[in-house]
Design a protein around this motif. Sequence first.
Motif, PDB file in Angstrom:
ATOM      1  N   VAL A 121      40.682  36.467  32.185  1.00 44.93           N
ATOM      2  CA  VAL A 121      40.694  37.638  33.064  1.00 44.93           C
ATOM      3  C   VAL A 121      40.374  37.209  34.488  1.00 44.93           C
ATOM      4  CG1 VAL A 121      39.652  39.896  33.512  1.00 44.93           C
ATOM      5  CG2 VAL A 121      39.970  39.116  31.150  1.00 44.93           C
ATOM      6  N   ASP A 123      38.926  37.016  38.268  1.00 45.73           N
ATOM      7  CA  ASP A 123      37.670  37.394  38.909  1.00 45.73           C
ATOM      8  C   ASP A 123      37.816  37.085  40.400  1.00 45.73           C
ATOM      9  OD1 ASP A 123      35.105  37.792  39.825  1.00 45.73           O
ATOM     10  OD2 ASP A 123      34.142  36.383  38.468  1.00 45.73           O
ATOM     11  N   CYS A 125      38.685  41.406  39.764  1.00 46.13           N
ATOM     12  CA  CYS A 125      39.797  42.107  39.125  1.00 46.13           C
ATOM     13  C   CYS A 125      39.520  43.603  39.082  1.00 46.13           C
ATOM     14  CB  CYS A 125      40.017  41.587  37.705  1.00 46.13           C
ATOM     15  SG  CYS A 125      38.733  42.096  36.526  1.00 46.13           S
ATOM     16  N   ARG A 130      38.293  43.771  32.336  1.00 42.95           N
ATOM     17  CA  ARG A 130      37.109  43.303  31.602  1.00 42.95           C
ATOM     18  C   ARG A 130      36.653  44.334  30.586  1.00 42.95           C
ATOM     19  NH1 ARG A 130      35.445  41.945  36.897  1.00 42.95           N
ATOM     20  NH2 ARG A 130      34.118  43.804  36.900  1.00 42.95           N
ATOM     21  N   VAL A 140      35.259  37.396  27.611  1.00 45.47           N
ATOM     22  CA  VAL A 140      36.009  37.231  28.854  1.00 45.47           C
ATOM     23  C   VAL A 140      35.757  35.839  29.429  1.00 45.47           C
ATOM     24  CG1 VAL A 140      36.203  37.990  31.249  1.00 45.47           C
ATOM     25  CG2 VAL A 140      36.034  39.687  29.417  1.00 45.47           C
ATOM     26  N   TRP A 141      36.848  35.103  29.693  1.00 42.84           N
ATOM     27  CA  TRP A 141      36.745  33.852  30.436  1.00 42.84           C
ATOM     28  C   TRP A 141      37.312  34.113  31.827  1.00 42.84           C
ATOM     29  CZ3 TRP A 141      34.616  29.091  29.312  1.00 42.84           C
ATOM     30  CH2 TRP A 141      34.852  28.085  30.254  1.00 42.84           C
ATOM     31  N   PRO A 142      36.472  34.035  32.873  1.00 44.57           N
ATOM     32  CA  PRO A 142      36.950  34.393  34.216  1.00 44.57           C
ATOM     33  C   PRO A 142      37.886  33.347  34.804  1.00 44.57           C
ATOM     34  CG  PRO A 142      34.676  33.656  34.300  1.00 44.57           C
ATOM     35  CD  PRO A 142      35.042  33.709  32.852  1.00 44.57           C
ATOM     36  N   PRO A 144      38.836  32.362  38.388  1.00 44.34           N
ATOM     37  CA  PRO A 144      38.450  32.623  39.780  1.00 44.34           C
ATOM     38  C   PRO A 144      39.654  32.739  40.705  1.00 44.34           C
ATOM     39  CG  PRO A 144      37.169  30.817  38.837  1.00 44.34           C
ATOM     40  CD  PRO A 144      38.286  31.097  37.879  1.00 44.34           C
ATOM     41  N   GLY A 357      33.760  41.676  40.467  1.00 38.06           N
ATOM     42  CA  GLY A 357      33.476  40.377  39.870  1.00 38.06           C
ATOM     43  C   GLY A 357      32.688  39.513  40.835  1.00 38.06           C
ATOM     44  N   GLN A 358      32.050  38.488  40.307  1.00 42.30           N
ATOM     45  CA  GLN A 358      31.188  37.644  41.130  1.00 42.30           C
ATOM     46  C   GLN A 358      31.957  36.954  42.255  1.00 42.30           C
ATOM     47  OE1 GLN A 358      27.805  37.507  41.076  1.00 42.30           O
ATOM     48  NE2 GLN A 358      28.105  39.198  39.643  1.00 42.30           N
ATOM     49  N   GLU A 359      33.222  36.612  42.007  1.00 43.37           N
ATOM     50  CA  GLU A 359      34.007  35.948  43.047  1.00 43.37           C
ATOM     51  C   GLU A 359      34.356  36.895  44.195  1.00 43.37           C
ATOM     52  OE1 GLU A 359      34.767  32.837  43.467  1.00 43.37           O
ATOM     53  OE2 GLU A 359      33.995  32.079  41.557  1.00 43.37           O
TER      54      GLU A 359
END
Length: 392
Positions: A121, A123, A125, A130, A140-142, A144, A357-359
């Motif tokens: 997914v 990130d 998004c 998610r 979930v594997w982000p 980036p 998302g964190q990114e």
Amino acid sequence: MKFAARIENLSPAIFAELDQVKTEVKKQGKKVYDLGIGSPDLTPAPHIRRAIQEALQEPGIFSYPSSRGAAELREAIAEWYRTRFGVELDPEKEVLVLMGSQDGLTHLAWAVIDPGDMALVPDPCYPIYRTGVTLAGGQVWPLPLKAENEFLPRLEDVPPEVLQQAKLMILNYPNNPVAAVASEEFFARVVEVASRYDILVVHDFAYSELVFDGYRPPSFLSLPGAKEVGVEIHSLSKTFNMAGCRVGFMVGRADVVEALTKLKTNIDYGVFLAIQKGAVAALRGPRTAVEENVRTYQRRRDLFLSVLKKYSWEIKPPRATMFIWAPLPVKARDSTRFALELLTETGVVVVPGVAFGQEGEGYVRIALVQEEKELEEAAELLGAFYRRWGDV
């Protein structure tokens, strides 16, 4: 009462906090410029509204519709895809009408993901990517999305063992929230990886028509081999300003269409038939309204960015979507604090990038969903605040 654990973290807390602050700002009598949620402020073209109105008089129009969607609409979708993207679709096996793209994105995860399954997914998004996987019990594997990579995921950076586990990959170009676009070369790489590792690709193509400066995005399904590994989800919300109608569609790989159809026959009755009639009119009608829509958003984009430039906030004009993905000053990258203080001080609502998302930290998303006068006023307030914020 103890509620299900799956609902505990459904919505990022920042959205609720923004709503609360927005309410307080309104109570103070301050004008609010809501550039948060990407809900079109424009209305559907007259021929679309007329088709819905006329359908309301038809006998049987209030009956239960088919979960698969009316045959007339599925045929119109196939025609539209052939004309717009050169993609041939079987209306019976490769087209499914949805109650909006969010409905399809959520429920497709239920049809594909078992507890513990891995999904790739982006990130940042659109949050439902998610959420759908999480509700289905998946992991979930982000992927980036970074500016230095033109906001495209580097699939070569995903460990081989993760690709071997992955069951699903979600992509979205033109992209929300980052307003980036993807090339055919990128999609060809996606097809190659998905074929090698047996990963289902779900491409959210909701912004295919909101494109500027002569740009025309490719459909993922137009790539050789794409229909064997993926599906594309579309919506009439942005292209035709039918957000409240809740109508979209999924097209592509037949067994995936059938799987989601099977699920939907157990949980819903499909889209109201009068709305489906409006969708047919939209897809088969003149493109003049869509072209005017595009011109409107392009004018808004250019106006907004020209005002920000006066305050030394220079942003490359996005080639698509109704959004601006705006980087914050290097010295002050806290997007949540920026958005909350901006709203409190100026009444301008933007969404902090970290909500996606964190990114997304260090950015804010701005939705161009107000008339030009309102956008100009909001941009002046935002630009002045940005300048002061950068001096902190």
